[in-house]
Design a protein around this motif. Structure first.
Motif, PDB file in Angstrom:
ATOM      1  N   HIS A  82      18.864   9.329  -5.176  1.00  0.00           N
ATOM      2  CA  HIS A  82      18.004   9.814  -6.281  1.00  0.00           C
ATOM      3  C   HIS A  82      18.729  10.691  -7.666  1.00  0.00           C
ATOM      4  O   HIS A  82      19.868  10.901  -7.189  1.00  0.00           O
ATOM      5  N   LEU A  83      18.166  10.833  -8.633  1.00  0.00           N
ATOM      6  CA  LEU A  83      18.352  11.730  -9.524  1.00  0.00           C
ATOM      7  C   LEU A  83      17.862  13.100  -9.549  1.00  0.00           C
ATOM      8  O   LEU A  83      16.649  13.019  -9.678  1.00  0.00           O
ATOM      9  N   ASP A  84      18.700  14.130  -9.619  1.00  0.00           N
ATOM     10  CA  ASP A  84      17.835  15.493  -9.956  1.00  0.00           C
ATOM     11  C   ASP A  84      18.224  15.980 -11.235  1.00  0.00           C
ATOM     12  O   ASP A  84      19.367  16.108 -11.619  1.00  0.00           O
ATOM     13  N   ILE A  85      17.022  16.396 -12.061  1.00  0.00           N
ATOM     14  CA  ILE A  85      17.034  16.696 -13.164  1.00  0.00           C
ATOM     15  C   ILE A  85      16.789  18.311 -13.144  1.00  0.00           C
ATOM     16  O   ILE A  85      15.677  18.630 -12.756  1.00  0.00           O
ATOM     17  N   THR A  86      17.547  19.250 -13.508  1.00  0.00           N
ATOM     18  CA  THR A  86      17.523  20.695 -13.419  1.00  0.00           C
ATOM     19  C   THR A  86      17.382  20.947 -14.779  1.00  0.00           C
ATOM     20  O   THR A  86      18.080  20.687 -15.768  1.00  0.00           O
ATOM     21  N   ILE A  87      15.841  21.603 -15.088  1.00  0.00           N
ATOM     22  CA  ILE A  87      15.583  22.120 -16.393  1.00  0.00           C
ATOM     23  C   ILE A  87      15.608  23.594 -16.460  1.00  0.00           C
ATOM     24  O   ILE A  87      14.961  24.371 -15.407  1.00  0.00           O
ATOM     25  N   TRP A  88      15.982  24.354 -17.236  1.00  0.00           N
ATOM     26  CA  TRP A  88      16.124  25.772 -17.603  1.00  0.00           C
ATOM     27  C   TRP A  88      15.467  26.293 -19.154  1.00  0.00           C
ATOM     28  O   TRP A  88      15.728  25.684 -19.936  1.00  0.00           O
ATOM     29  N   LYS A  89      14.579  27.259 -18.798  1.00  0.00           N
ATOM     30  CA  LYS A  89      14.015  28.031 -20.089  1.00  0.00           C
ATOM     31  C   LYS A  89      14.046  29.500 -20.059  1.00  0.00           C
ATOM     32  O   LYS A  89      13.843  29.806 -18.766  1.00  0.00           O
ATOM     33  N   PRO A  90      14.621  30.081 -21.102  1.00  0.00           N
ATOM     34  CA  PRO A  90      14.498  31.628 -20.785  1.00  0.00           C
ATOM     35  C   PRO A  90      13.330  32.140 -20.178  1.00  0.00           C
ATOM     36  O   PRO A  90      12.388  31.878 -20.317  1.00  0.00           O
ATOM     37  N   GLY A  91      13.646  32.883 -19.110  1.00  0.00           N
ATOM     38  CA  GLY A  91      12.582  33.720 -18.706  1.00  0.00           C
ATOM     39  C   GLY A  91      11.862  32.802 -17.413  1.00  0.00           C
ATOM     40  O   GLY A  91      11.106  33.502 -16.657  1.00  0.00           O
ATOM     41  N   GLU A  92      12.088  31.537 -17.364  1.00  0.00           N
ATOM     42  CA  GLU A  92      11.455  30.848 -16.166  1.00  0.00           C
ATOM     43  C   GLU A  92      12.153  30.250 -15.111  1.00  0.00           C
ATOM     44  O   GLU A  92      11.638  29.567 -14.214  1.00  0.00           O
ATOM     45  N   GLY A  93      13.518  30.692 -15.052  1.00  0.00           N
ATOM     46  CA  GLY A  93      14.281  30.164 -14.071  1.00  0.00           C
ATOM     47  C   GLY A  93      14.513  28.568 -14.162  1.00  0.00           C
ATOM     48  O   GLY A  93      14.216  27.995 -15.408  1.00  0.00           O
ATOM     49  N   GLU A  94      15.150  28.086 -13.086  1.00  0.00           N
ATOM     50  CA  GLU A  94      15.279  26.639 -13.044  1.00  0.00           C
ATOM     51  C   GLU A  94      14.354  25.915 -12.351  1.00  0.00           C
ATOM     52  O   GLU A  94      13.736  26.293 -11.391  1.00  0.00           O
ATOM     53  N   ARG A  95      13.923  24.792 -12.716  1.00  0.00           N
ATOM     54  CA  ARG A  95      13.160  23.819 -11.939  1.00  0.00           C
ATOM     55  C   ARG A  95      14.000  22.311 -11.879  1.00  0.00           C
ATOM     56  O   ARG A  95      14.480  22.231 -12.684  1.00  0.00           O
TER      57      ARG A  95
END
Length: 163
Positions: free
Chosen positions: A145-158
């Motif tokens: 599978h493909l893991d896409i990690t997304i980050w925005k300030p103050g929200e951490g990684e998902r």
């Protein structure tokens, strides 16, 4: 302002992949800016981590830096050489701030000389851009599978998993 040090605290996985890919290709990244006519421009650049800042500087008078002077938004993408993305891939988004501090410029030039032997210690910077990160993402192939990690300030990684 989201500095490099804050980014690495909030997004350790994204920062690790960006740093690894950045080093793997000799610090080369592709910089996305907006031209004066509104169309995107992609340019090579060698950003550096310096004193807990992501610094984007280069040859004076280039169009990419004129773009940033007019519109500070950017996208920075690690140079991908593997179509299977087996070692991961990373993108950083944000705006730049022009830091006029000559003492920082001098320390940066000395650090660059000490690290790679490039001697710009007597030159002045047209612009000394420091990134204010507003988002980032990575792509990794994990097993089937493909893991896409997304980050925005103050929200951490998902992580978004695609099968």
């Amino acid at each position: 302002m989201t500095t490099w040090s804050r980014f690495t605290e909030e997004a350790p996985r994204v920062a690790e992949i960006f740093t690894r890919r950045h080093r793997a290709v000799g610090n080369l990244c592709m910089l996305g800016t907006l031209r004066s006519d509104g169309f995107p421009r992609i340019s090579p650049v060698e950003p550096r981590i310096f004193e807990e800042m992501l610094v984007i500087v280069g040859m004076p008078g280039t169009t990419k830096f004129r773009d940033l002077a007019r519109d500070p938004r950017f996208c920075l993408h690690t140079a991908t050489v593997d179509t299977k993305v087996s070692d991961g891939d990373a993108k950083l988004f944000g705006t730049v701030v022009d830091l006029p501090a000559r003492d920082v410029h001098a320390r940066f030039a000395q650090d660059l000389f000490d690290d790679i032997g490039l001697d710009i210690r007597r030159e002045e910077f047209d612009h000394f851009y420091v990134a204010d990160l507003t988002g980032a993402s990575t792509v990794e192939i994990v097993d089937d599978h493909l893991d896409i990690t997304i980050w925005k300030p103050g929200e951490g990684e998902r992580v978004v998993r695609k099968h």
